[in-house]
Design an enzyme around this catalytic site. Structure first.
Site, PDB file in Angstrom:
ATOM      1  N   PRO A   2       0.825  -1.193   0.000  1.00 13.75           N
ATOM      2  CA  PRO A   2       0.000   0.000   0.000  1.00 13.75           C
ATOM      3  C   PRO A   2       0.861   1.245   0.000  1.00 13.75           C
ATOM      4  O   PRO A   2       1.760   1.398   0.820  1.00 13.75           O
ATOM      5  CB  PRO A   2      -0.780  -0.114   1.309  1.00 13.75           C
ATOM      6  CG  PRO A   2      -0.077  -1.146   2.115  1.00 13.75           C
ATOM      7  CD  PRO A   2       1.044  -1.703   1.341  1.00 13.75           C
ATOM      8  N   GLU A   3       0.579   2.103  -0.935  1.00 22.35           N
ATOM      9  CA  GLU A   3       1.177   3.439  -0.924  1.00 22.35           C
ATOM     10  C   GLU A   3       0.124   4.382  -0.358  1.00 22.35           C
ATOM     11  O   GLU A   3      -0.929   3.931   0.093  1.00 22.35           O
ATOM     12  CB  GLU A   3       1.612   3.820  -2.342  1.00 22.35           C
ATOM     13  CG  GLU A   3       2.520   2.763  -2.978  1.00 22.35           C
ATOM     14  CD  GLU A   3       3.029   3.123  -4.362  1.00 22.35           C
ATOM     15  OE1 GLU A   3       3.183   4.326  -4.648  1.00 22.35           O
ATOM     16  OE2 GLU A   3       3.269   2.203  -5.158  1.00 22.35           O
ATOM     17  N   ARG A 122       3.839 -11.289   4.489  1.00 16.02           N
ATOM     18  CA  ARG A 122       5.296 -11.132   4.537  1.00 16.02           C
ATOM     19  C   ARG A 122       5.797 -10.534   5.849  1.00 16.02           C
ATOM     20  O   ARG A 122       7.002 -10.510   6.092  1.00 16.02           O
ATOM     21  CB  ARG A 122       5.771 -10.279   3.348  1.00 16.02           C
ATOM     22  CG  ARG A 122       5.635 -11.030   2.037  1.00 16.02           C
ATOM     23  CD  ARG A 122       6.032 -10.184   0.848  1.00 16.02           C
ATOM     24  NE  ARG A 122       7.467 -10.042   0.733  1.00 16.02           N
ATOM     25  CZ  ARG A 122       8.070  -9.353  -0.239  1.00 16.02           C
ATOM     26  NH1 ARG A 122       7.342  -8.742  -1.165  1.00 16.02           N
ATOM     27  NH2 ARG A 122       9.372  -9.262  -0.283  1.00 16.02           N
TER      28      ARG A 122
END
Length: 290
Positions: A2-3, A122
Site C-alpha cells: 500500500p502506498e 510477509r
DNA sequence: ACTTTGACCTGTGCGC
DNA sequence: TGCGCACAGGTCAAAG
C-alpha cells in the site's frame, strides 16, 4: 503494497466502523511482525475506545481514549478486514487464517463483525503504541504530505538540492516527501516526462527545462495520487479495501509493470522499459521520458 | 549528511 | 509435476 492512496482508502473504510468502538479483546497470534510488539501491547489496548483514525504518509494512526496512539504500518502485504472465526480451523490462529496476526475484538459500533483482523503474509508491517506520534522515531523525520500545501515546487527544489541520487530514488525517500511508493513514482515521472535516472539535483541546478520539469512533477504527483484515491487505490495482489473490494487504479497505469508494451503517449513510438534502481524496478518510456 | 547495499519474509509465476 | 530462480505496493541498519 500500500502506498498513500491505498492507506488512505483503508483509513476511510475503517472510520465509520471503528470510530467510537471499544477494544474488548486483543489477540496476538505471534510475538512479532517486522518488529516485536511493544511490551504489554494487548493489555494496553484492551478497554480503550478508538477516538480517531488518521493517516500520515503510509502510516495509520489510531487515537485512543487512553491518550495513546496505535501506529500501524502495512509494509508490502498488510491489510485490515472484518471477519468471523471459522469453527473448523479453531486450532490455527484462533479460527482465523494463516497470516492473520492480530485480532481486534470490538464492541459498541455497527461494524460488519466484531472482529477486525490484521493480516500480513510477509510481515513487513508493524505496530507500535506511543504517547506522541509526532515524536515517534517512525514519523518525526518524514517529509511533507504530497497532497498538502506544504508540498510545492519550492520545497521540492530545496529537498532535491543536495541529492545526487536519481530522482526515482529520491521520490521513494520518505524523508523527502512522504507517501509515494514504486507505482506512483513511476507513474508521476512518466506524466512529467522525466527519465527516472536523472539526478534529483539536476532538476534543481540544471537547465530551464529541468526546472520546469520539477515544477510540473509536483502537479503530476498530486494528480496521480488524487486520481488513485478516487479510484479506490490500486489492487495488484494483496491489497483489498476494508469491505473486501478491489481498487481500480491499476487499470489506469501507463508504465508500471508495462514492460514491452507500446508507450501510450500520443504519437510516441517508444515502448516501456524496465530497469533496476536501488533494488526496485523502474518502468519508463525511453523516448518521451528524458 | 548523503549513498549504496543487503536484510527482513512469504507467495507466485515462469522456464526447464 | 516439481524445482529453482526472479520478483513483489516497504523500510531500515550498516557501512563507505
Amino acid at each position: 503494497m500500500p502506498e498513500l492512496p491505498e492507506v488512505d482508502i483503508i483509513r476511510a473504510g475503517l472510520t465509520p466502523f471503528v470510530l467510537g468502538a471499544r477494544l474488548e479483546h486483543v489477540t496476538l497470534n505471534r510475538p512479532d511482525l517486522r518488529y516485536s510488539f511493544p511490551h504489554s501491547f494487548a493489555a494496553q489496548l484492551e478497554g480503550a475506545r478508538i477516538t480517531g483514525i488518521r493517516r500520515r504518509a503510509k502510516y495509520l494512526l489510531f487515537a485512543l481514549s487512553s491518550k495513546k496512539t496505535l501506529i500501524s504500518h502495512l509494509g508490502m502485504t498488510g491489510n485490515f478486514r472484518f471477519d468471523l472465526p471459522d469453527p473448523q480451523t479453531r486450532g490455527i490462529n484462533h479460527g482465523f487464517k494463516k497470516h492473520d496476526h492480530v485480532i481486534l475484538e470490538l464492541s459498541g459500533v455497527n461494524s460488519p463483525t466484531p472482529f477486525l483482523i490484521y493480516s500480513d503474509p510477509r510481515r513487513f508491517g508493524f505496530m507500535d503504541l506511543v504517547d506522541d506520534p509526532q515524536k515517534s522515531k517512525y514519523l518525526k523525520k518524514l517529509g511533507p504530505e504530497p497532497l498538502g500545501n506544504q508540498f510545492n515546487g519550492a520545497v521540492l527544489r530545496q529537498r532535491f538540492a543536495s541529492r545526487r541520487t536519481p530522482v526515482k530514488t529520491a521520490l521513494l525517500d520518505q524523508n523527502i516527501v512522504a507517501g509515494l511508493g514504486n507505482i506512483y513514482v513511476c507513474e508521476a515521472l512518466y506524466r512529467a516526462g522525466i527519465d527516472p535516472r536523472v539526478r534529483a539535483i539536476d532538476l534543481v541546478d540544471g537547465s530551464k527545462r529541468r526546472s520546469l520539469q520539477l515544477e510540473a512533477l509536483v502537479g503530476h504527483i498530486k494528480d496521480v495520487l488524487g486520481e488513485a484515491i478516487d479510484s479506490g487505490g490500486s489492487t495488484l495482489k494483496d491489497y483489498k479495501k476494508v469491505d473486501g473490494g478491489t481498487g481500480y487504479f491499476q487499470h489506469s497505469f501507463k508504465v508500471y509493470d508495462k514492460k514491452g508494451q507500446p508507450c501510450s503517449t500520443k504519437g510516441c513510438a517508444g515502448s516501456i522499459e524496465r530497469i533496476a534502481q536501488s533494488g526496485r524496478s523502474s518502468f519508463y518510456c525511453p523516448v518521451c521520458q528524458t
